[in-house]
Design a protein around this motif. Structure first.
Motif, PDB file in Angstrom:
ATOM      1  N   LYS A  48      -5.441  11.810   3.493  1.00  8.27           N
ATOM      2  CA  LYS A  48      -5.526  12.044   4.855  1.00  8.27           C
ATOM      3  C   LYS A  48      -5.580  10.815   5.809  1.00  8.27           C
ATOM      4  O   LYS A  48      -6.409  10.566   6.690  1.00  8.27           O
ATOM      5  CB  LYS A  48      -6.973  12.811   5.087  1.00  8.27           C
ATOM      6  CG  LYS A  48      -7.100  14.279   4.333  1.00  8.27           C
ATOM      7  CD  LYS A  48      -8.259  14.833   5.037  1.00  8.27           C
ATOM      8  CE  LYS A  48      -8.480  16.344   4.531  1.00  8.27           C
ATOM      9  NZ  LYS A  48      -8.025  16.648   2.986  1.00  8.27           N
ATOM     10  N   THR A  49      -4.674   9.894   5.505  1.00 11.10           N
ATOM     11  CA  THR A  49      -4.526   8.684   6.031  1.00 11.10           C
ATOM     12  C   THR A  49      -4.107   8.753   7.440  1.00 11.10           C
ATOM     13  O   THR A  49      -3.252   9.784   7.916  1.00 11.10           O
ATOM     14  CB  THR A  49      -3.962   7.567   5.300  1.00 11.10           C
ATOM     15  OG1 THR A  49      -2.540   8.024   5.090  1.00 11.10           O
ATOM     16  CG2 THR A  49      -4.580   7.097   4.019  1.00 11.10           C
ATOM     17  N   THR A  50      -4.374   7.935   8.429  1.00 10.66           N
ATOM     18  CA  THR A  50      -3.997   7.772   9.728  1.00 10.66           C
ATOM     19  C   THR A  50      -3.389   6.555  10.165  1.00 10.66           C
ATOM     20  O   THR A  50      -3.368   5.597   9.562  1.00 10.66           O
ATOM     21  CB  THR A  50      -4.891   8.326  10.696  1.00 10.66           C
ATOM     22  OG1 THR A  50      -5.881   7.065  10.856  1.00 10.66           O
ATOM     23  CG2 THR A  50      -5.584   9.385  10.286  1.00 10.66           C
ATOM     24  N   ALA A  51      -2.848   6.415  11.364  1.00 10.60           N
ATOM     25  CA  ALA A  51      -2.378   5.187  11.869  1.00 10.60           C
ATOM     26  C   ALA A  51      -3.539   4.011  11.839  1.00 10.60           C
ATOM     27  O   ALA A  51      -3.203   2.709  12.008  1.00 10.60           O
ATOM     28  CB  ALA A  51      -1.641   5.285  13.090  1.00 10.60           C
ATOM     29  N   ASP A  52      -4.827   4.460  11.892  1.00 12.12           N
ATOM     30  CA  ASP A  52      -5.884   3.509  11.974  1.00 12.12           C
ATOM     31  C   ASP A  52      -6.169   2.939  10.675  1.00 12.12           C
ATOM     32  O   ASP A  52      -6.821   2.138  10.475  1.00 12.12           O
ATOM     33  CB  ASP A  52      -6.908   4.134  12.677  1.00 12.12           C
ATOM     34  CG  ASP A  52      -6.651   4.361  14.212  1.00 12.12           C
ATOM     35  OD1 ASP A  52      -5.951   3.657  14.668  1.00 12.12           O
ATOM     36  OD2 ASP A  52      -7.168   5.468  14.376  1.00 12.12           O
ATOM     37  N   THR A  91     -12.388  -8.959   5.379  1.00 14.86           N
ATOM     38  CA  THR A  91     -11.280  -9.729   6.232  1.00 14.86           C
ATOM     39  C   THR A  91     -10.531  -9.003   7.051  1.00 14.86           C
ATOM     40  O   THR A  91     -10.235  -9.147   7.938  1.00 14.86           O
ATOM     41  CB  THR A  91     -10.785 -11.019   5.367  1.00 14.86           C
ATOM     42  OG1 THR A  91     -11.837 -11.923   4.979  1.00 14.86           O
ATOM     43  CG2 THR A  91      -9.924 -11.887   6.409  1.00 14.86           C
ATOM     44  N   TYR A  92      -9.950  -7.912   6.215  1.00 10.28           N
ATOM     45  CA  TYR A  92      -8.687  -7.030   6.723  1.00 10.28           C
ATOM     46  C   TYR A  92      -9.286  -5.820   7.183  1.00 10.28           C
ATOM     47  O   TYR A  92      -8.404  -5.133   7.498  1.00 10.28           O
ATOM     48  CB  TYR A  92      -7.477  -7.113   5.858  1.00 10.28           C
ATOM     49  CG  TYR A  92      -6.966  -8.640   5.474  1.00 10.28           C
ATOM     50  CD1 TYR A  92      -6.072  -9.266   6.461  1.00 10.28           C
ATOM     51  CD2 TYR A  92      -7.370  -9.325   4.411  1.00 10.28           C
ATOM     52  CE1 TYR A  92      -5.854 -10.577   5.957  1.00 10.28           C
ATOM     53  CE2 TYR A  92      -6.841 -10.361   3.959  1.00 10.28           C
ATOM     54  CZ  TYR A  92      -6.393 -11.086   4.942  1.00 10.28           C
ATOM     55  OH  TYR A  92      -5.489 -12.390   4.547  1.00 10.28           O
ATOM     56  N   ASP A  93     -10.521  -5.440   7.108  1.00  4.27           N
ATOM     57  CA  ASP A  93     -11.149  -4.201   7.493  1.00  4.27           C
ATOM     58  C   ASP A  93     -10.621  -3.119   6.856  1.00  4.27           C
ATOM     59  O   ASP A  93     -10.033  -2.039   7.661  1.00  4.27           O
ATOM     60  CB  ASP A  93     -10.917  -4.233   9.218  1.00  4.27           C
ATOM     61  CG  ASP A  93     -12.106  -3.298   9.519  1.00  4.27           C
ATOM     62  OD1 ASP A  93     -12.946  -2.823   8.952  1.00  4.27           O
ATOM     63  OD2 ASP A  93     -11.752  -2.771  10.787  1.00  4.27           O
ATOM     64  N   CYS A  94     -10.286  -3.208   5.698  1.00  2.00           N
ATOM     65  CA  CYS A  94      -9.718  -2.172   4.913  1.00  2.00           C
ATOM     66  C   CYS A  94     -10.405  -0.922   4.682  1.00  2.00           C
ATOM     67  O   CYS A  94     -11.485  -1.096   4.592  1.00  2.00           O
ATOM     68  CB  CYS A  94      -9.295  -2.603   3.296  1.00  2.00           C
ATOM     69  SG  CYS A  94      -8.194  -3.825   3.328  1.00  2.00           S
ATOM     70  N   THR A  95      -9.761   0.104   4.977  1.00  5.52           N
ATOM     71  CA  THR A  95     -10.600   1.424   4.818  1.00  5.52           C
ATOM     72  C   THR A  95     -10.189   2.223   3.500  1.00  5.52           C
ATOM     73  O   THR A  95     -10.983   3.323   3.313  1.00  5.52           O
ATOM     74  CB  THR A  95     -10.197   2.356   6.082  1.00  5.52           C
ATOM     75  OG1 THR A  95      -8.636   2.437   6.024  1.00  5.52           O
ATOM     76  CG2 THR A  95     -10.551   1.643   7.297  1.00  5.52           C
ATOM     77  N   VAL A  96      -9.057   1.989   2.866  1.00  2.00           N
ATOM     78  CA  VAL A  96      -8.687   2.696   1.539  1.00  2.00           C
ATOM     79  C   VAL A  96      -8.277   1.808   0.610  1.00  2.00           C
ATOM     80  O   VAL A  96      -7.675   0.622   0.853  1.00  2.00           O
ATOM     81  CB  VAL A  96      -7.420   3.598   2.082  1.00  2.00           C
ATOM     82  CG1 VAL A  96      -7.174   4.477   0.658  1.00  2.00           C
ATOM     83  CG2 VAL A  96      -7.951   4.701   3.136  1.00  2.00           C
TER      84      VAL A  96
END
Length: 531
Positions: A165-169, A215-220
């Protein structure tokens, strides 16, 4: 597009094969995607290989060109045997031609237009044509090249773009090698197909993980189970709970690591899956049932043709009944996982470049005479609710004292002993005795104490499953996807003449692990002990 046009100008086109020998870097996916645009199949070569193994992979790829970088050129220099055909090497980051057969592939020149190659270049290209060759990990010998069609590559990528369920964000952190499907297709697809960002690192670093994610604000995060274990074994990090990771997805996450990983780091969600590069069996654990690799409830069995068949460990073959058909495993009984081969996107089997190797993975006359199923080579069990649990690789499970021993389960127990960094369990032959005795290669930490190990194992394991031999070594050899290699360990056995590292034997007369000397080795092989 520039890669596609650049190689086209050099005479490379539909039906050709090109080898890609690169570490994780930004040009990796554009390289094979560009070649796919013009009908060229790309062989994704493990950039850690050297010598004979590298020559083998290049030969079976059928490639006549290699795309590489200056970092990977040294590996090509280690080849001492003839490769199947002459290779032209293209270096993407060199300033000038390095030798007669090594040339610069200039991707930045304004002479190469960035427009998409003409549709005519793909005339006649079909979804069932090979887009990629992805190699098996080589845990048991030389890697095999699995054929990945355009259809299959899209299926991988779209499946994970949907299931995560990834998005462009989203920003997806990938440290897995792009030459394997988990990182190179599943991870890439989950990010790029939905417009997200791929945060790529050359290699995994437990000490830099949380700094990178922050640093790269990773979400996944896409994982192999061992990476999660490395993280929970690290000392506390100031950023390990200040991140924005919402999802970790991957395979091989052990139950005890899963719980600690989620609770300690506050990762909101885990999506464990099962699959293989070349196979047609794929499972997803959508409801996050800890320890399971997926679920097929009874009411969906007709839609998802995955079955477990009873397996004879000693004969290393599925069990058959009087009519010659296979016998299905009972609930909670280990069996080999197989998938029905059908002519559709989900269930087709394209096999390997080696036709003989492809045929060995097909099991025939399973449910009905004349049917064909893909053999995963993995033992699993399925409970009454339909959840699947990984047990062991076939060949890793061995038989001792009339019982089947799962190396994975024994390794999990040993790994919980204080001071054990890693444990690799396998079976070894003893002269005059049936079956194989257990042996564990252990990488110890500073606080490891051998004296208490046997008492711990007596409490945690039945007698037949306890390792008879211990080998202490500074590091365990793994593949590029962090799978343990056992072939060399099994070949060494427990012979101190072949092994420089410390060896120990569970002496049944002293009830403790004692140093294994040449004299003691001879006594064991002569049958001096009642084992």
């Amino acid at each position: 597009n520039r890669i596609a046009r650049g190689l086209m100008a050099l005479g490379v086109g539909k039906g050709d094969r090109v080898a890609l020998l690169l570490p994780n870097r930004a040009e990796y996916v554009p390289a094979w995607a560009g070649l796919a645009k013009v009908g060229v199949a790309t062989a994704l070569i493990n950039n850690n290989l050297t010598g004979a193994a590298l020559a083998h992979c290049l030969s079976i790829s059928g490639a006549s060109h290699v795309i590489t970088d200056t970092e990977s050129l040294a590996a090509l220099d280690t080849i001492r045997v003839a490769v199947a055909r002459p290779l032209t090497t293209w270096v993407i980051d060199a300033d000038a031609d390095l030798a007669e057969d090594r040339r610069v592939l200039d991707l930045k020149s304004p002479k190469i237009p960035p427009e998409r190659p003409s549709r005519s270049r793909r005339q006649g290209l079909k979804s069932r044509d090979v887009a990629l060759y992805i190699y098996t990990s080589g845990t048991t010998g030389m890697p095999k090249a699995a054929k990945i069609t355009h259809m299959r590559a899209q299926l991988y990528m779209r499946a994970f773009a949907g299931s995560t369920k990834t998005t462009a964000d989203d920003k997806l952190y990938c440290v897995l090698p792009l030459y394997h499907s988990t990182g190179g297709l599943c991870g890439v697809g989950a990010a790029l197909l939905n417009g997200g960002t791929l945060v790529l690192r050359r290699k995994f670093s437990a000490s830099h993980f949380w700094d990178d994610v922050s640093t790269y604000d990773c979400t996944v995060f896409v994982y192999i189970g061992e990476l999660c274990r490395y993280l929970v074994n690290q000392p506390p990090h100031p950023k390990e709970r200040t991140h924005h990771l919402r999802l970790a997805f991957g395979n091989g996450l052990r139950p005890e690591v899963w719980e600690e990983f989620v609770s300690r780091f506050g990762v909101k969600d885990v999506l464990e899956f099962y699959g293989s590069t070349e196979g047609n069996v794929s499972l997803f654990n959508y409801d996050r049932h800890i320890g399971a690799i997926g679920r097929v409830p009874m009411y969906l069995r007709s839609s998802f043709q995955v079955r477990l068949v009873k397996f004879d460990i000693e004969a290393e073959t599925p069990v058959r009944d009087e009519s010659g058909l296979c016998v299905l495993a009972d609930p909670d009984e280990p069996g080999e996982a197989i998938g029905l081969i059908k002519d559709d996107a989900r269930n087709n089997y394209t096999g390997y470049a080696d036709k003989a190797a492809s045929e060995r993975k097909i099991l025939r006359d399973v449910i009905t005479h004349g049917d064909a199923w893909f053999r995963t080579g993995d033992l699993m069990r399925q409970d009454k609710e339909g959840y699947f649990y990984f047990v062991d690789r076939i060949g890793d499970t061995f038989r001792w004292k009339g019982e089947n021993v799962s190396t994975t389960e024994v390794a999990e127990v040993i790994s919980r002993y204080p001071g054990v960094s890693e444990a690799n369990v396998y079976g070894v032959k003893i002269d005059r005795l049936d079956g194989r005795a257990g042996m564990a290669a252990i990488t110890p930490e500073e606080n490891f104490k051998l004296d208490g190990l046997r008492d711990y194992l007596v409490r945690e394991l039945p007698s037949y499953a306890r390792p008879m031999f211990i080998r202490l070594q500074p590091a365990i050899e793994t593949t590029g996807t962090f799978k343990y290699r056992k072939v060399d360990l099994v070949r060494d056995g427990f012979d101190p003449a072949k092994i420089e590292q410390q060896l120990y034997f569970d002496n049944p007369e002293e009830f403790r692990y004692v140093p294994l000397t040449a004299e003691l080795y001879a006594r064991i092989q002569s049958g001096a002990f009642k084992l």
